[in-house]
Write a protein that holds these residues in place. Structure first.
Motif, short mmCIF file in Angstrom:
data_model
loop_
_atom_site.label_atom_id
_atom_site.label_comp_id
_atom_site.label_asym_id
_atom_site.label_seq_id
_atom_site.Cartn_x
_atom_site.Cartn_y
_atom_site.Cartn_z
N HIS A 86 0.83 -1.22 0.00
CA HIS A 86 0.00 0.00 0.00
C HIS A 86 0.86 1.27 0.00
CE1 HIS A 86 -3.53 -2.50 0.71
NE2 HIS A 86 -2.90 -3.07 1.71
N VAL A 87 1.91 1.24 -0.82
CA VAL A 87 2.77 2.42 -0.97
C VAL A 87 2.18 3.31 -2.06
CG1 VAL A 87 5.08 3.26 -1.53
CG2 VAL A 87 4.80 1.16 -0.21
N PRO A 88 1.96 4.58 -1.81
CA PRO A 88 1.38 5.46 -2.83
C PRO A 88 2.29 5.61 -4.05
CG PRO A 88 1.23 6.45 -0.64
CD PRO A 88 2.13 5.27 -0.51
N GLY A 89 1.68 5.75 -5.23
CA GLY A 89 2.44 5.97 -6.46
C GLY A 89 3.20 4.75 -6.93
N ALA A 90 2.64 3.55 -6.74
CA ALA A 90 3.36 2.32 -7.10
C ALA A 90 3.69 2.27 -8.59
CB ALA A 90 2.54 1.10 -6.70
N ALA A 91 2.80 2.75 -9.45
CA ALA A 91 3.05 2.70 -10.89
C ALA A 91 4.24 3.57 -11.28
CB ALA A 91 1.80 3.15 -11.65
N LEU A 92 4.32 4.76 -10.70
CA LEU A 92 5.44 5.65 -11.01
C LEU A 92 6.76 5.04 -10.55
CD1 LEU A 92 6.65 8.31 -11.97
CD2 LEU A 92 6.11 9.29 -9.74
N TRP A 93 6.76 4.43 -9.37
CA TRP A 93 8.02 3.86 -8.87
C TRP A 93 8.42 2.62 -9.67
CZ3 TRP A 93 8.70 8.14 -7.28
CH2 TRP A 93 7.91 8.80 -6.35
N GLY A 94 7.43 1.91 -10.21
CA GLY A 94 7.77 0.82 -11.11
C GLY A 94 8.43 1.32 -12.39
N LEU A 95 7.90 2.39 -12.96
CA LEU A 95 8.52 2.99 -14.14
C LEU A 95 9.90 3.54 -13.81
CD1 LEU A 95 5.47 4.88 -15.71
CD2 LEU A 95 6.58 2.83 -16.59
N LEU A 96 10.03 4.13 -12.64
CA LEU A 96 11.33 4.66 -12.24
C LEU A 96 12.34 3.53 -12.08
CD1 LEU A 96 12.94 7.17 -11.42
CD2 LEU A 96 12.23 6.76 -9.06
N ALA A 97 11.91 2.38 -11.55
CA ALA A 97 12.81 1.23 -11.43
C ALA A 97 13.26 0.74 -12.79
CB ALA A 97 12.12 0.11 -10.66
N PHE A 98 12.36 0.77 -13.78
CA PHE A 98 12.73 0.35 -15.14
C PHE A 98 13.75 1.30 -15.74
CE2 PHE A 98 12.01 0.74 -19.73
CZ PHE A 98 12.31 -0.57 -20.13
N ILE A 99 13.54 2.61 -15.59
CA ILE A 99 14.45 3.59 -16.17
C ILE A 99 15.82 3.52 -15.50
CG2 ILE A 99 14.88 6.05 -16.50
CD1 ILE A 99 11.85 6.42 -16.68
N THR A 100 15.84 3.48 -14.17
CA THR A 100 17.11 3.47 -13.45
C THR A 100 17.86 2.16 -13.63
OG1 THR A 100 15.94 2.77 -11.44
CG2 THR A 100 16.35 5.13 -11.73
N GLY A 101 17.19 1.12 -14.14
CA GLY A 101 17.89 -0.12 -14.44
C GLY A 101 18.95 0.05 -15.51
N PHE A 102 18.83 1.09 -16.34
CA PHE A 102 19.83 1.36 -17.37
C PHE A 102 20.99 2.20 -16.85
CE2 PHE A 102 15.97 0.48 -19.73
CZ PHE A 102 16.42 -0.30 -20.78
N ILE A 103 20.88 2.71 -15.63
CA ILE A 103 21.94 3.54 -15.06
C ILE A 103 22.86 2.65 -14.25
CG2 ILE A 103 22.44 5.52 -13.60
CD1 ILE A 103 19.68 6.58 -14.18
N PRO A 104 24.10 2.46 -14.67
CA PRO A 104 24.98 1.54 -13.95
C PRO A 104 25.40 2.10 -12.59
CG PRO A 104 26.17 2.67 -15.70
CD PRO A 104 24.74 3.05 -15.85
N ASN A 105 25.68 1.19 -11.67
CA ASN A 105 26.25 1.47 -10.36
C ASN A 105 25.29 2.15 -9.39
OD1 ASN A 105 28.99 2.12 -12.35
ND2 ASN A 105 29.10 0.51 -10.82
N ILE A 106 24.66 3.26 -9.79
CA ILE A 106 23.86 4.04 -8.84
C ILE A 106 22.37 4.02 -9.16
CG2 ILE A 106 25.80 5.57 -8.36
CD1 ILE A 106 24.43 7.67 -10.10
N GLY A 107 21.98 3.31 -10.22
CA GLY A 107 20.56 3.30 -10.60
C GLY A 107 19.67 2.75 -9.51
N TYR A 108 20.13 1.72 -8.81
CA TYR A 108 19.33 1.11 -7.74
C TYR A 108 19.03 2.13 -6.64
CZ TYR A 108 18.47 -1.56 -3.48
OH TYR A 108 17.96 -2.02 -2.29
N TRP A 109 20.02 2.92 -6.26
CA TRP A 109 19.84 3.88 -5.17
C TRP A 109 18.92 5.02 -5.59
CZ3 TRP A 109 21.41 1.71 -0.95
CH2 TRP A 109 22.46 0.79 -0.99
#
Length: 372
Positions: A240-263
């Motif tokens: 029940h975290v607000p904005g789950a769809a946005l954070w899922g998209l953000l996780a997809f985008i940051t997956g292309f950023i090496p080293n620091i994308g996860y953070w």
């Protein structure tokens, strides 16, 4: 007479003729290094100046490289070159437009969602102020520190970063137009390579290796990033975290950023979980993200990508810093393909520079020589 002719020939030839080579009075290695660095700085400044054009162009080129096998497969199935290209273009346009629309909707929801937690933010500021005061920090310093925190600034920062990655607006139109033209022109790539190979075989081989490496890296990263995004989205929904769809998209985008994308991808959902549901919910988000990203991005992705990139961690991080400074957020996403392009043109296509590949991370040829 013979002695006179020999002396005359030596005088005409000048110093260094015959068996003794003339000393090299050209540009020394030190000066060449300085000139090369100066040229690199000039090119970087020029790329930063025209980043709004270069970034979308590179993104369109990478997308075209990734879908090229699909177009070739359609041609082998009997479709004409123009029709196969049209099918690929339509699919790409639908996917990009749909992804951009989802991104816009998610960001719009976030801008209306975050202000709802103004009371929780104020209470959190008060608890932080009490904790800092208990550590002996003066009241004025605490007020100055917390006074610089602006929740509205967080909304603008997240919206700006997420929106600028794919260049919504004019940049998106440029990307779509370039994808159309590049896909149509890609059909002649094999003809151009075949005619160029007799004159520049090393360059053609380097470009072939570059396209194969970029295609494997981007496709694998996209597929695994999509899996991470879906799992993160489901987990955030369950928690029940607000904005789950946005954070899922953000996780997809940051997956292309090496080293620091996860953070980058984990900070916003943790903050929203803390504000909406408390510390326990925030800790649960951290644990779930660590498990999902640790298994997929840290375990599966390096094994699947393997030697396609052949860049060590130091070069990868420096490329992230450099291309982010030059091209902005889009440069962070395209850091690896851009670095692979530079390596292909300056190292792989140049026999005298191939010695630097192990320094960059390609140690496959050195494994047998390493003493254990």
């Amino acid at each position: 007479m013979r002695l006179w002719r020999a002396r005359a020939a030596g005088a005409v030839a000048g110093p260094g003729a015959g068996g003794s080579p003339a000393p090299d009075r050209g540009v020394g290695p030190g000066l060449r290094l300085v000139l090369g660095l100066a040229a690199a700085v000039v090119v970087a400044i020029g790329c930063a100046k025209f980043s709004t054009i270069i970034g979308p162009t590179v993104l369109a080129l990478v997308v075209t490289i990734c879908v090229q096998p699909v177009r070739v497969g359609l041609e082998r199935m009997g479709l004409g070159r123009a029709f196969a290209s049209a099918v690929v273009i339509v699919v790409i346009l639908v996917l990009l437009v749909g992804f951009s629309a989802a991104l816009v909707v998610s960001v719009a929801q976030f801008t209306t969602l975050f202000p709802q937690y103004a009371d929780q933010i104020h209470a959190f500021e008060q608890s932080i102020a009490q904790w800092l005061t208990s550590l002996g920090i003066g009241q004025q310093q605490v007020e100055a520190l917390l006074g610089s925190f602006d929740p509205a600034g967080i909304v603008g920062a997240v919206s700006g970063v997420v929106g600028s990655v794919f260049g919504l607006g004019v940049g998106l139109f440029l990307v779509l137009a370039l994808i159309v033209f590049m896909t149509l022109d890609a059909g002649y790539g094999r003809v151009i390579a075949r005619r160029l190979r007799p004159a520049r075989p090393l360059l053609v081989d380097a470009l072939d290796a570059f396209t194969a490496s970029v295609r494997r890296y981007m496709v694998v990263t996209a597929l695994l990033g999509a899996a991470v995004a879906v799992l993160d989205f489901v987990a955030l929904l369950v928690l029940h975290v607000p904005g789950a769809a946005l954070w899922g998209l953000l996780a997809f985008i940051t997956g292309f950023i090496p080293n620091i994308g996860y953070w980058i991808g984990i900070i916003p959902p943790v903050v929203l979980a803390l504000l909406a549901n408390g510390w326990g919910n925030a800790v649960a988000v951290i644990v779930i993200y660590a498990v999902i990203n640790g298994v997929i991005q840290s375990g599966l992705q390096p094994h699947i990508v393997g030697s396609a990139v052949s860049l060590n961690q130091t070069v990868t991080f420096l490329s992230l810093v450099f291309w982010s400074a030059v091209l902005g957020p889009l440069g962070a996403v395209l850091a690896i393909p851009l670095t692979l392009a530079v390596r292909a043109l300056l190292v792989d296509a140049n026999p005298d520079a191939r010695w630097i590949r192990p320094v960059l991370g390609d140690v496959s040829g050195l494994q047998g020589t390493v003493r254990r």
